[in-house]
Design a protein around this motif. Structure first.
Motif, mmCIF file in Angstrom:
data_model
loop_
_atom_site.group_PDB
_atom_site.id
_atom_site.type_symbol
_atom_site.label_atom_id
_atom_site.label_comp_id
_atom_site.label_asym_id
_atom_site.label_seq_id
_atom_site.Cartn_x
_atom_site.Cartn_y
_atom_site.Cartn_z
ATOM 1 N N ILE A 111 2.043 3.668 2.842
ATOM 2 C CA ILE A 111 1.483 3.075 4.057
ATOM 3 C C ILE A 111 2.218 1.797 4.463
ATOM 4 O O ILE A 111 2.603 1.635 5.621
ATOM 5 C CB ILE A 111 -0.026 2.760 3.849
ATOM 6 N N MET B 105 0.861 -1.198 0.000
ATOM 7 C CA MET B 105 0.000 0.000 0.000
ATOM 8 C C MET B 105 0.888 1.236 0.000
ATOM 9 O O MET B 105 1.626 1.488 0.961
ATOM 10 C CB MET B 105 -0.931 -0.019 1.210
ATOM 11 N N ASN C 89 6.566 -4.718 -2.982
ATOM 12 C CA ASN C 89 5.623 -4.417 -4.052
ATOM 13 C C ASN C 89 6.241 -3.363 -4.965
ATOM 14 O O ASN C 89 6.516 -2.242 -4.530
ATOM 15 C CB ASN C 89 4.299 -3.900 -3.438
ATOM 16 N N ALA D 210 -7.537 -11.332 -4.110
ATOM 17 C CA ALA D 210 -7.502 -10.030 -3.437
ATOM 18 C C ALA D 210 -8.727 -9.219 -3.812
ATOM 19 O O ALA D 210 -9.227 -9.313 -4.933
ATOM 20 C CB ALA D 210 -6.246 -9.268 -3.836
ATOM 21 N N THR E 126 -7.162 -3.386 2.867
ATOM 22 C CA THR E 126 -7.982 -2.463 3.662
ATOM 23 C C THR E 126 -7.982 -2.798 5.156
ATOM 24 O O THR E 126 -7.817 -1.905 5.992
ATOM 25 C CB THR E 126 -9.420 -2.451 3.087
ATOM 26 N N GLU F 190 -6.789 -9.708 -8.525
ATOM 27 C CA GLU F 190 -7.341 -8.624 -7.708
ATOM 28 C C GLU F 190 -8.617 -8.071 -8.321
ATOM 29 O O GLU F 190 -8.621 -7.566 -9.438
ATOM 30 C CB GLU F 190 -6.296 -7.513 -7.572
ATOM 31 N N CYS G 24 -8.955 3.018 -0.429
ATOM 32 C CA CYS G 24 -9.613 2.083 0.494
ATOM 33 C C CYS G 24 -10.555 1.184 -0.291
ATOM 34 O O CYS G 24 -11.126 1.600 -1.296
ATOM 35 C CB CYS G 24 -10.402 2.909 1.516
ATOM 36 N N GLY G 25 -10.743 -0.049 0.178
ATOM 37 C CA GLY G 25 -11.600 -0.998 -0.525
ATOM 38 C C GLY G 25 -13.038 -0.976 -0.031
ATOM 39 O O GLY G 25 -13.348 -0.430 1.031
ATOM 40 N N ILE H 87 -14.723 -3.201 1.266
ATOM 41 C CA ILE H 87 -14.978 -3.990 2.474
ATOM 42 C C ILE H 87 -14.783 -3.174 3.753
ATOM 43 O O ILE H 87 -15.013 -3.668 4.869
ATOM 44 C CB ILE H 87 -14.072 -5.261 2.473
HETATM 45 C C1 LIG Z 1 -4.405 2.346 0.704
HETATM 46 C C2 LIG Z 1 -4.085 1.354 -0.364
HETATM 47 C C3 LIG Z 1 -2.938 1.524 -1.144
HETATM 48 C C4 LIG Z 1 -2.609 0.568 -2.110
HETATM 49 N N1 LIG Z 1 -1.452 0.718 -2.830
HETATM 50 C C5 LIG Z 1 -1.032 -0.281 -3.658
HETATM 51 C C6 LIG Z 1 0.250 -0.215 -4.281
HETATM 52 O O1 LIG Z 1 1.025 0.710 -4.061
HETATM 53 N N2 LIG Z 1 0.588 -1.235 -5.119
HETATM 54 C C7 LIG Z 1 -0.238 -2.316 -5.346
HETATM 55 O O2 LIG Z 1 0.123 -3.219 -6.104
HETATM 56 N N3 LIG Z 1 -1.454 -2.400 -4.749
HETATM 57 C C8 LIG Z 1 -1.853 -1.421 -3.902
HETATM 58 N N4 LIG Z 1 -3.046 -1.552 -3.225
HETATM 59 C C9 LIG Z 1 -3.829 -2.821 -3.353
HETATM 60 C C10 LIG Z 1 -3.487 -3.796 -2.196
HETATM 61 O O3 LIG Z 1 -2.171 -4.248 -2.288
HETATM 62 C C11 LIG Z 1 -4.432 -5.014 -2.146
HETATM 63 O O4 LIG Z 1 -4.313 -5.804 -3.312
HETATM 64 C C12 LIG Z 1 -5.899 -4.598 -1.980
HETATM 65 O O5 LIG Z 1 -5.992 -3.637 -0.963
HETATM 66 C C13 LIG Z 1 -6.760 -5.805 -1.641
HETATM 67 O O6 LIG Z 1 -8.114 -5.454 -1.551
HETATM 68 P P1 LIG Z 1 -8.811 -4.911 -0.202
HETATM 69 O O7 LIG Z 1 -8.473 -3.447 -0.139
HETATM 70 O O8 LIG Z 1 -10.263 -5.126 -0.461
HETATM 71 O O9 LIG Z 1 -8.276 -5.685 0.957
HETATM 72 C C14 LIG Z 1 -3.432 -0.574 -2.301
HETATM 73 C C15 LIG Z 1 -4.582 -0.719 -1.513
HETATM 74 C C16 LIG Z 1 -4.914 0.215 -0.551
HETATM 75 C C17 LIG Z 1 -6.138 -0.003 0.294
#
Ligand SMILES: Cc1cc2nc3c(=O)[nH]c(=O)nc-3n(C[C@H](O)[C@H](O)[C@H](O)COP(=O)(O)O)c2cc1C
Length: 314
Positions: free
Chosen positions: A24, A21, A70, A169, A193, A138, A278-279, A281
């Protein structure tokens, strides 16, 4: 005990990835998740090689368990970051936001396990052919950069298309979600999330409060006109962005609007100007817990659901 072939493949105890993330997922969160038996992942985001190297060293000072980095393929520093993961012998690389094939040969030769995030069957097939260890499928429920297909529809289609393990995901935040992902054929889950409110997550307090207060309709996707849609909590920033997008603003204008917005949310807690990725969920995320408590709850909950599942079969 919940164990899948993915655990042996990566040397982890529990089939739970903490998603990278941007701004974060640093050494603090990633080391805590790895220590809890999952796969902690440092997000290289748009940072340069020095920042990433420091984070890797900090993580290694806190844990000797496997972890991932990542690599954000849209980053201007993607090339140098791709080199750092080789130099630092990072065990797992998860790529986000694009097609990683140009780096995969070098990573494979270095013995890195490469796990691209994919939002389509076509990209899953391509990276599998190029030697990916696994893929993260995802769905559009996720926070951050998103594709169009939902987790429920995407995961089984990717599972059918490739011979490597699939990590699900998007929209997974408790044991029911983990169990459902396994029923679709996944061998693991990636969660973003829910980890936003982990004790070890260094994101701003304002961000955590917004996630804890969110409900099922609190997020929106913007940026479809740019070809790079993003899901975030509704906020003054997303309202302004969506308004400009609907008025026909160019990709460049929208890009300029977004510059710095993630940092403003994650580091400054700036409600007015921040983009709080944010997701969907988030409405189910209502408790601050340690990373270990979150990992255990996901896994223990899934075990309970999976054991009970056969009750419906005569
Ligand atoms: C705040 C935030 C930042 C994210 N940043 C990235 C990122 O920099 N690179 C990436 O591949 N995925 C990123 N993601 C996706 C997450 O790695 C993950 O696949 C996703 O949050 C999963 O779904 P969920 O939010 O429903 O748990 C991010 C997700 C969130 C919530």
């Amino acid at each position: 005990m919940l164990k899948t072939p993915l655990c042996d493949l990566l040397g982890i105890e529990k089939p739970v990835f903490q998603g990278g993330m941007a701004w974060i997922a640093d050494a603090s969160l990633a080391s805590a998740v790895s220590e809890a038996g999952g796969l902690g992942i440092i997000a290289a985001m748009n940072a340069d090689a020095n920042w990433l190297r420091d984070q890797i060293h900090e993580l290694r000072a806190r844990t000797d368990k496997p972890f991932g980095v990542n690599v954000m393929l849209m980053s201007p520093f993607a090339d140098e970051v791709a080199r750092v993961v080789i130099d630092e012998r990072v065990p797992v690389v998860v790529t986000g936001a694009g097609n990683p094939t140009k780096y995969m040969k070098a990573w494979n030769e270095a013995g890195i396990k490469v796990i691209p995030v994919v939002a389509s069957v076509a990209l899953a097939r391509l990276v599998a052919r190029r030697g990916a260890t696994a893929v993260v499928a995802e769905g559009t429920e996720s926070g951050g950069h998103i594709g169009e297909t939902s987790t429920m529809a995407l995961v089984p289609q990717v599972v059918d298309a490739v011979d490597i393990p699939v990590v699900a995901a998007g929209g997974i935040a408790d044991g029911r979600g983990v169990a459902a992902a396994f029923m679709l054929g996944a061998a693991g889950v990636q969660v973003g999330t829910r980890f936003l409110v982990a004790d070890e997550c260094t994101v701003s307090e304002q961000y955590k409060e917004m996630v804890l207060k969110a409900n099922d309709t609190s997020t929106r996707a913007t940026g479809r006109s740019t070809g790079h849609p993003v899901r975030a909590l509704k906020s003054p920033f997303t309202n302004a962005y969506a308004k400009n997008e609907a008025a026909g603003a160019s990709s460049e204008e929208l890009g300029a609007m977004g510059t710095g917005a993630l940092r403003k949310a994650a580091k400054d807690g700036n409600y007015e100007e921040g983009s709080f990725l944010c997701g969907q969920i988030a409405g189910m995320v209502s408790e601050r817990q340690s990373a270990r408590e979150i990992v255990d709850d996901l896994v223990d909950g899934a075990e309970r659901v999976l054991k009970g599942a056969s009750a419906w079969v005569a």
